[in-house]
Design an enzyme around this catalytic site. Structure first.
Site, PDB file in Angstrom:
ATOM      1  N   THR A   1       0.851  -1.197   0.000  1.00  0.00           N
ATOM      2  CA  THR A   1       0.000   0.000   0.000  1.00  0.00           C
ATOM      3  C   THR A   1       0.886   1.246   0.000  1.00  0.00           C
ATOM      4  O   THR A   1       1.862   1.302   0.753  1.00  0.00           O
ATOM      5  CB  THR A   1      -0.902   0.016   1.255  1.00  0.00           C
ATOM      6  OG1 THR A   1      -1.704  -1.149   1.247  1.00  0.00           O
ATOM      7  CG2 THR A   1      -1.779   1.252   1.293  1.00  0.00           C
TER       8      THR A   1
ATOM      9  N   GLN B   1     -28.997  -2.987   0.180  1.00  0.00           N
ATOM     10  CA  GLN B   1     -30.334  -3.601   0.202  1.00  0.00           C
ATOM     11  C   GLN B   1     -31.417  -2.555   0.488  1.00  0.00           C
ATOM     12  O   GLN B   1     -32.466  -2.552  -0.159  1.00  0.00           O
ATOM     13  CB  GLN B   1     -30.357  -4.717   1.269  1.00  0.00           C
ATOM     14  CG  GLN B   1     -31.525  -5.658   1.146  1.00  0.00           C
ATOM     15  CD  GLN B   1     -31.409  -6.554  -0.100  1.00  0.00           C
ATOM     16  OE1 GLN B   1     -30.348  -6.669  -0.703  1.00  0.00           O
ATOM     17  NE2 GLN B   1     -32.520  -7.141  -0.509  1.00  0.00           N
TER      18      GLN B   1
ATOM     19  N   GLU C   1      -3.853  -6.777   6.447  1.00  0.00           N
ATOM     20  CA  GLU C   1      -3.328  -6.690   7.826  1.00  0.00           C
ATOM     21  C   GLU C   1      -3.839  -7.857   8.691  1.00  0.00           C
ATOM     22  O   GLU C   1      -4.107  -7.716   9.874  1.00  0.00           O
ATOM     23  CB  GLU C   1      -3.634  -5.321   8.422  1.00  0.00           C
ATOM     24  CG  GLU C   1      -3.017  -4.244   7.529  1.00  0.00           C
ATOM     25  CD  GLU C   1      -2.738  -2.933   8.192  1.00  0.00           C
ATOM     26  OE1 GLU C   1      -2.614  -2.905   9.421  1.00  0.00           O
ATOM     27  OE2 GLU C   1      -2.614  -1.934   7.452  1.00  0.00           O
ATOM     28  N   GLY C   2      -3.927  -9.021   8.031  1.00  0.00           N
ATOM     29  CA  GLY C   2      -4.390 -10.237   8.679  1.00  0.00           C
ATOM     30  C   GLY C   2      -5.848 -10.476   8.368  1.00  0.00           C
ATOM     31  O   GLY C   2      -6.708  -9.676   8.751  1.00  0.00           O
TER      32      GLY C   2
HETATM   33  N1  CAA Z   1       3.980  -8.528  18.965  1.00  0.00           N
HETATM   34  C1  CAA Z   1       5.271  -8.896  19.178  1.00  0.00           C
HETATM   35  N2  CAA Z   1       5.719 -10.164  18.937  1.00  0.00           N
HETATM   36  C2  CAA Z   1       4.846 -11.051  18.456  1.00  0.00           C
HETATM   37  C3  CAA Z   1       3.490 -10.737  18.216  1.00  0.00           C
HETATM   38  C4  CAA Z   1       3.058  -9.412  18.484  1.00  0.00           C
HETATM   39  N3  CAA Z   1       1.804  -9.058  18.266  1.00  0.00           N
HETATM   40  N4  CAA Z   1       2.849 -11.820  17.719  1.00  0.00           N
HETATM   41  C5  CAA Z   1       3.771 -12.800  17.665  1.00  0.00           C
HETATM   42  N5  CAA Z   1       4.964 -12.333  18.116  1.00  0.00           N
HETATM   43  C6  CAA Z   1       6.197 -13.067  18.251  1.00  0.00           C
HETATM   44  C7  CAA Z   1       5.944 -14.301  19.114  1.00  0.00           C
HETATM   45  O1  CAA Z   1       6.094 -13.991  20.487  1.00  0.00           O
HETATM   46  C8  CAA Z   1       6.976 -15.265  18.630  1.00  0.00           C
HETATM   47  O2  CAA Z   1       8.219 -14.963  19.237  1.00  0.00           O
HETATM   48  P1  CAA Z   1       9.181 -16.156  19.728  1.00  0.00           P
HETATM   49  O3  CAA Z   1       9.362 -17.047  18.517  1.00  0.00           O
HETATM   50  O4  CAA Z   1      10.405 -15.441  20.152  1.00  0.00           O
HETATM   51  O5  CAA Z   1       8.454 -16.879  20.822  1.00  0.00           O
HETATM   52  C9  CAA Z   1       7.128 -14.922  17.157  1.00  0.00           C
HETATM   53  O6  CAA Z   1       6.606 -13.592  16.991  1.00  0.00           O
HETATM   54  C10 CAA Z   1       6.383 -15.872  16.266  1.00  0.00           C
HETATM   55  O7  CAA Z   1       5.029 -15.852  16.631  1.00  0.00           O
HETATM   56  P2  CAA Z   1       4.023 -16.955  16.104  1.00  0.00           P
HETATM   57  O8  CAA Z   1       4.494 -18.324  16.502  1.00  0.00           O
HETATM   58  O9  CAA Z   1       2.656 -16.551  16.522  1.00  0.00           O
HETATM   59  O10 CAA Z   1       4.198 -16.855  14.513  1.00  0.00           O
HETATM   60  P3  CAA Z   1       3.459 -17.591  13.354  1.00  0.00           P
HETATM   61  O11 CAA Z   1       4.418 -17.847  12.265  1.00  0.00           O
HETATM   62  O12 CAA Z   1       2.634 -18.729  13.878  1.00  0.00           O
HETATM   63  O13 CAA Z   1       2.507 -16.448  12.777  1.00  0.00           O
HETATM   64  C11 CAA Z   1       0.547 -15.157  12.631  1.00  0.00           C
HETATM   65  C12 CAA Z   1       1.550 -15.835  13.524  1.00  0.00           C
HETATM   66  C13 CAA Z   1      -0.413 -14.487  13.610  1.00  0.00           C
HETATM   67  C14 CAA Z   1      -0.218 -16.141  11.763  1.00  0.00           C
HETATM   68  C15 CAA Z   1       1.265 -14.092  11.754  1.00  0.00           C
HETATM   69  O14 CAA Z   1       2.055 -14.723  10.771  1.00  0.00           O
HETATM   70  C16 CAA Z   1       0.320 -13.141  11.110  1.00  0.00           C
HETATM   71  O15 CAA Z   1      -0.114 -12.176  11.736  1.00  0.00           O
HETATM   72  N6  CAA Z   1       0.002 -13.352   9.794  1.00  0.00           N
HETATM   73  C17 CAA Z   1      -0.749 -12.384   9.062  1.00  0.00           C
HETATM   74  C18 CAA Z   1       0.182 -11.432   8.371  1.00  0.00           C
HETATM   75  C19 CAA Z   1      -0.434 -10.119   8.077  1.00  0.00           C
HETATM   76  O16 CAA Z   1      -1.218  -9.572   8.847  1.00  0.00           O
HETATM   77  N7  CAA Z   1      -0.033  -9.557   6.950  1.00  0.00           N
HETATM   78  C20 CAA Z   1      -0.468  -8.270   6.611  1.00  0.00           C
HETATM   79  C21 CAA Z   1       0.469  -7.708   5.623  1.00  0.00           C
HETATM   80  S1  CAA Z   1       0.609  -6.004   5.667  1.00  0.00           S
HETATM   81  C22 CAA Z   1      -0.714  -5.362   4.884  1.00  0.00           C
HETATM   82  O17 CAA Z   1      -1.743  -5.923   4.684  1.00  0.00           O
HETATM   83  C23 CAA Z   1      -0.425  -4.004   4.615  1.00  0.00           C
HETATM   84  C24 CAA Z   1      -1.031  -3.024   3.896  1.00  0.00           C
HETATM   85  O18 CAA Z   1      -0.376  -2.552   3.007  1.00  0.00           O
HETATM   86  C25 CAA Z   1      -2.286  -2.365   4.285  1.00  0.00           C
END
Ligand code: CAA
Length: 382
Positions: free
Chosen positions: A158, A336, A363-364
């Site tokens: 974006t 609607q 953003e998820g």
């Molecule tokens: N804040 C800080 N740290 C965080 C956190 C948070 N909110 N959430 C997770 N972490 C940390 C965890 O503590 C963990 O740390 P450790 O490994 O040291 O314990 C690490 O990050 C990994 O966390 P997860 O095991 O939860 O990671 P995961 O691979 O299972 O992924 C997920 C979690 C929630 C699925 C994540 O991948 C996610 O949010 N995916 C969606 C991505 C997204 O939102 N993309 C949007 C793109 S940007 C966009 O849309 C922009 C735009 O232009 C408008």
């Protein structure tokens, strides 16, 4: 949690409302149809202090808080969701992490002009194979002396065409998985950094969404944000704030559609009376406004938690999930209420409907928000 806004929050809300009504409402339909980035009005949002609301004044921001940010963003999105996403990405996904994780030198160069609205920032995390699975990063940054060499592609960025600097996430140590991801501030004009395809989208048509290509792009070590390996946490933390912004954007979009539905229900007559006198239309309007209030409360709660320095990851996911699902339902029902007129461009509810859809995705996705919430419920969050 305080339910009433402070004097400062009310002032910022009123200023955003006045600006959106006088400057965005008249152009929103036209820039949507022409898919034209609104340079002048984005510049004005900067002059009004809307591009770095919660960043301290010392670093070019307005020195307000997350609640003020949310209420201002609702007002902007109520008239134009494209302006809202530019504002949200600059505040939440760019300025917030640069302020939180940057050194003072980095804040001077990469934050101050962006929080003041002189320049626009963007956030480059998504890749062709890394959307929901955000840690599956293939873009690499290999250290060579006092530089990193970046290679790879980013998708769906974006503001990527208009931004002067991008916060880019790369693998610096593949063996470490998500602990091997690092964040870099990469300026436009850096050799090897090019903007690829501009996407043709269903909604948010006045904001640009592009591809980035990095080919042997050399970035100084001084432009790395935070320590090596901290990139994924930086991204997730920025997305907490980003999800607040998207919840607010969804509320604004739904409010715009709801207000049009109420006005139409008062004026359109069927069977000899305004349609608002038919119980089935009344039910729809009652459901819309109740869902809107629910989303507003969840979002203000998440923002208040952020302002109090309390963890708000789950609260932000709940707000974004509820608000974006609500926005899709409210904008659908607003069409609607309008009947056939809702399906044509003239009444503009179809624009709110098209703009609402992305709030369930970027953003998820809603599914990812449910995953974050369920992990918290079950006590399985890392
Ligand atoms: N804040 C800080 N740290 C965080 C956190 C948070 N909110 N959430 C997770 N972490 C940390 C965890 O503590 C963990 O740390 P450790 O490994 O040291 O314990 C690490 O990050 C990994 O966390 P997860 O095991 O939860 O990671 P995961 O691979 O299972 O992924 C997920 C979690 C929630 C699925 C994540 O991948 C996610 O949010 N995916 C969606 C991505 C997204 O939102 N993309 C949007 C793109 S940007 C966009 O849309 C922009 C735009 O232009 C408008």
């Amino acid at each position: 949690m305080r339910l009433e806004l402070s004097d400062e929050q009310q002032m910022i809300q009123a200023m955003a409302r006045e600006f959106a009504e006088s400057e965005l409402r008249p152009i929103a339909e036209e820039i949507d149809q022409e898919a034209r980035f609104p340079h002048e009005t984005v510049k004005k949002m900067g002059e009004l202090g809307l591009m770095g609301i919660a960043i301290p004044e010392k670093w070019g921001g307005s020195g307000a808080d997350a609640v003020a940010y949310v209420v201002a963003l609702v007002e902007i999105a109520r008239h134009c969701a494209s302006h809202a996403v530019v504002m949200s990405v600059n505040n939440s996904l760019y300025c917030d992490p640069v302020y939180k994780f940057g050194t003072d030198d980095q804040r001077e160069r990469f934050l101050r002009p962006f929080a003041a609205g002189h320049q626009i920032g963007c956030f480059a995390l998504t890749e062709p194979q890394a959307g929901s699975d955000a840690s599956n990063q293939h873009t690499v940054a290999v250290r060579e002396g006092d530089h990193y060499v970046l290679n790879g592609r980013k998708l769906f960025v974006t503001s990527g065409r208009e931004a002067s600097t991008a916060l880019v996430f790369c693998q610096t140590d593949r063996a470490q998985g998500r602990h091997g991801i690092s964040a870099f501030l990469v300026e436009k004009g850096t050799p090897g950094f090019t903007v690829g395809k501009t996407e043709d989208k269903l909604g948010l048509r006045a904001s640009d969404t592009v591809e980035f290509v990095f080919e042997d792009c050399r970035v100084p070590v001084a432009s790395r944000l935070g320590q090596e390996g901290l990139g994924f946490k930086i991204a997730m933390s920025a997305l907490d704030s980003g999800r607040l912004g998207i919840a607010a954007q969804a509320i604004g979009i739904a409010t715009g559609a709801y207000e049009r539905a109420v006005a139409y229900a008062r004026e359109r007559k069927t069977f000899g009376v305004p349609i608002g006198q038919h119980q089935m239309v009344q039910w729809m309007l009652a459901d819309m406004v109740t869902a809107l209030e629910g989303a507003r409360l969840l979002t203000l709660r998440a923002a208040a938690l952020k302002d109090a320095g309390t963890p708000y990851t789950v609260a932000a996911s709940m707000a974004k999930l509820f608000a974006s699902e609500m926005a899709m339902k409210v904008t659908t029902d607003a069409i609607q209420v309008h009947g056939g007129y809702g399906y044509i461009k003239e009444y503009q509810v179809e624009r709110h409907f098209r703009d609402a859809k992305i709030t369930q995705i970027y953003e998820g996705t809603s599914q990812i928000q449910k995953l974050v919430i369920a992990r918290d419920v079950l006590g399985t969050r890392p």
